[in-house]
Design an enzyme around this catalytic site. Sequence first.
Site, PDB file in Angstrom:
ATOM      1  N   LYS A   1       0.867  -1.183   0.000  1.00  0.00           N
ATOM      2  CA  LYS A   1       0.000   0.000   0.000  1.00  0.00           C
ATOM      3  C   LYS A   1       0.901   1.228   0.000  1.00  0.00           C
ATOM      4  O   LYS A   1       1.935   1.238   0.678  1.00  0.00           O
ATOM      5  CB  LYS A   1      -0.888  -0.030   1.263  1.00  0.00           C
ATOM      6  CG  LYS A   1      -1.891   1.122   1.345  1.00  0.00           C
ATOM      7  CD  LYS A   1      -2.814   0.971   2.558  1.00  0.00           C
ATOM      8  CE  LYS A   1      -3.844   2.098   2.624  1.00  0.00           C
ATOM      9  NZ  LYS A   1      -4.759   1.970   3.779  1.00  0.00           N
TER      10      LYS A   1
ATOM     11  N   SER B   1     -10.200  -0.004   7.211  1.00  0.00           N
ATOM     12  CA  SER B   1      -9.575   0.125   5.891  1.00  0.00           C
ATOM     13  C   SER B   1      -8.904  -1.132   5.346  1.00  0.00           C
ATOM     14  O   SER B   1      -8.512  -1.156   4.185  1.00  0.00           O
ATOM     15  CB  SER B   1      -8.545   1.260   5.914  1.00  0.00           C
ATOM     16  OG  SER B   1      -9.184   2.503   5.881  1.00  0.00           O
TER      17      SER B   1
ATOM     18  N   SER C   1      -9.830   2.275   3.058  1.00  0.00           N
ATOM     19  CA  SER C   1      -8.906   2.970   2.180  1.00  0.00           C
ATOM     20  C   SER C   1      -7.964   2.041   1.407  1.00  0.00           C
ATOM     21  O   SER C   1      -7.409   2.461   0.396  1.00  0.00           O
ATOM     22  CB  SER C   1      -8.065   3.950   2.997  1.00  0.00           C
ATOM     23  OG  SER C   1      -7.237   3.260   3.904  1.00  0.00           O
TER      24      SER C   1
END
Lengths: 488, 95
Positions: free
Chosen positions: A76, A175, A151
Site C-alpha cells: 500500500k 480500511s 482505504s
Amino acid sequence: MHNKTIAELSQGLQQKQFSSFELTEHFLNRIQQHNDKLNAFVTVTGELALAQAKGADARIASGQSNALTGVPIAQKDIFCTQGVRTSCGSKMLDNFIAPYNATVVEHFNKTGAVMLGKLNMDEFAMGSSNETSYYGPVKNPWDLGTVPGGSSGGSAAAVASRIAPGATGTDTGGSIRQPAAFCGITGLKPTYGLVSRWGMIAFASSLDQGGPMARTAEDCALMLQTMAGFDEKDSTSVNRPVDDFSATLNNSLAGLRIGLPKEFFGEGLDPEIAKLIHQAIAEYEKLGATVKEISLPNMNLSAPAYYVVAPAECSSNLARFDGVRYGYRCENPKDLHDLYTRSRGEGFGAEVKRRILIGTYVLSAGYYDAYYLKAQKIRRLISDDFKQAFQEVDVLMGPTSPSVAFRFGEKSADPIAMYLSDIYTIALNLAGLPGMSIPVGFSKNLPVGMQIIGNYFSESHLLNVAHQYQQVTDWHHKAPAEFCDEKR
Amino acid sequence: MSLSTKEVNKIAWLGRIAIDDDKIEAYARDLSGILDFVEQMSVLDTSTVTPMAHPMDQTQRLRPDHVTEENQRGLFQANAPLVDAGLYLVPKVIE
C-alpha cells in the site's frame, strides 16, 4: 500461476517448479495487462522487482529461503519505500521519494519477498471507497462500476483480480476489512501494537495498524509472520513474543464459543447479508462451535467517537505538511502564511481538508473536554463492552459492512453516509482489538464479507477460525471472470 | 451544532488551510453535519469514566539517552522544494 495462493507459490518456488524471476515476470505482465482497467497500482517497480527476484532465486538455490522468499507482493502506498515514490494517495506527496524503508517493508525485504509496486488508496487513508485518491478511484474487479472499498482499495482489488498474490493494508477504522469484504478476499487487522507503524504514514496514531490482505487465512498467516514483531522505533509497539501463526491453523474448532453482537444485526443491515452471515455461522456450528447472542451496548456511539478521535489525531499528524521540508509547495507564495495555507489548501483533497478542519475545531481552546476527552471516555466504555463479551465467548462474528460494494458517486457527496459504511469495523480500532474479514458468499453478484473479532493478541486463533471455515467452503477461491482466465 | 462561515474561516486559519471563498459555505454545511453526528456522544453520562489513551493502558517507553541516528541532512533535503547551502528557503518573514 496467478491462481495459486501464496502458500502454493511458496511451495512451487521451494520445489523449483518455477523461479521467482518467472513468477515476478508473470505478475508484472498481468499488472500491465489489467491495471489500466483497475487503477490498483500507482507505481509499478518492475526493474526493482526483477532484481529482487534474481536475489530470491539465488537464496532459494543456496537453501537459505523462508516461506515468502521469492513471492511477489505489493505495498500500500502508505508504507515508505526507500528510493521509490511514496504518495499516500495525495497530491501533497506526489513528488515524495521516501528516504528510508518502513519497518514492515524492511521485514519483507529481509525475508526475500519481491515488491511488485505501490498500491492506490484513499488520500492519507481517509475514505471508504477509494474515491478520495489523487490518482483516481480504484475499480472493483467484480464490477467495474462499483467501488473496491477503502482505504486499502488498491490492495483489495489487486489481490482479488490476481495481479498480486498478496498485499499490505492499513486499518484505522476498517480500511483493511471493508475493502477485503467488498472485493471478496481475506484481510486481517492486527491488535494495536503488533505490527510496527514506523515508516507507515500516520493518519490517527492511536488507531492505525498495518496488516495483511490475501486470498486465504493461510496466506495472511504467512504475511503476518513477516510483518509482526516488536520495533523499538515505534514507541507504541508492544514488546512480546510473536506467535507462530501457521502452527495452529489446523486446530479443531470443537467447543469454540461464538458471540453474535445483536447490535451488528439491527436496522441498516442488508437482509441478504444477514442471511449469508447466518449461513456461515451455521457452518461453524457444523464444525463444533456453539453460538450465543451477546450485546455491545455502546456500539452505536463508536462512529461518533471515532469521528472525533480520528480527525483530531489527523489534524495534528498532518500539521507536518508545511510546504517547506518536503511535499507540495504552492507557486509564488507572497509570505510565509500564504506558503503554508495555499500549499496545504492546494495539496490536500476535500475529505482530508474536512477532517483536518474538524480535528482543528474539536481540539481548539474551550472544546477539548466536550469532544476529544468525551470521545476518549466513550472509547473506554466500548472497550469495556468487548472485555465483558470476551468473558463469555471466544470470538465475535457479524457482518463486515452493512452493504455490498456501492456504486461510484453513490455516497461521495454525503460524508456521513460514507462514514456509516464502516459502522461495524470502527469499534475494534477504538478498542485496539484484532479482526478479520473473510468471504462468505455473494449478494447481487458482489462479494460479502464476515467479520471475526478476537481478544487482544489472538491473531493465531482468529486465523485458525478463518482457516477452518475455508477448509469446508470455497468462497475464497471465487475469482472475477474478467480477470481470471485460467482454471484453478 | 451549526458552524457559521466566519467560524469556518477561523478554523481554516488555525489549521493553516486556504479555502476558496465560494467553497466556504459547503464546508460550513459539511462540518456542521459531522458535528451534529458526533453530538450523539452527549446522550451518555461519562462523568465517572476514565478516558482511554491506549488500548492496553500502556505508557510511552523510555530509552537510554544515546545518539541513535546520524545526520542525513543531504538525503532528507533532497525532497525539499527549495534549499540553499543546507538551509530550507521560505519567503522573507522580517522586512
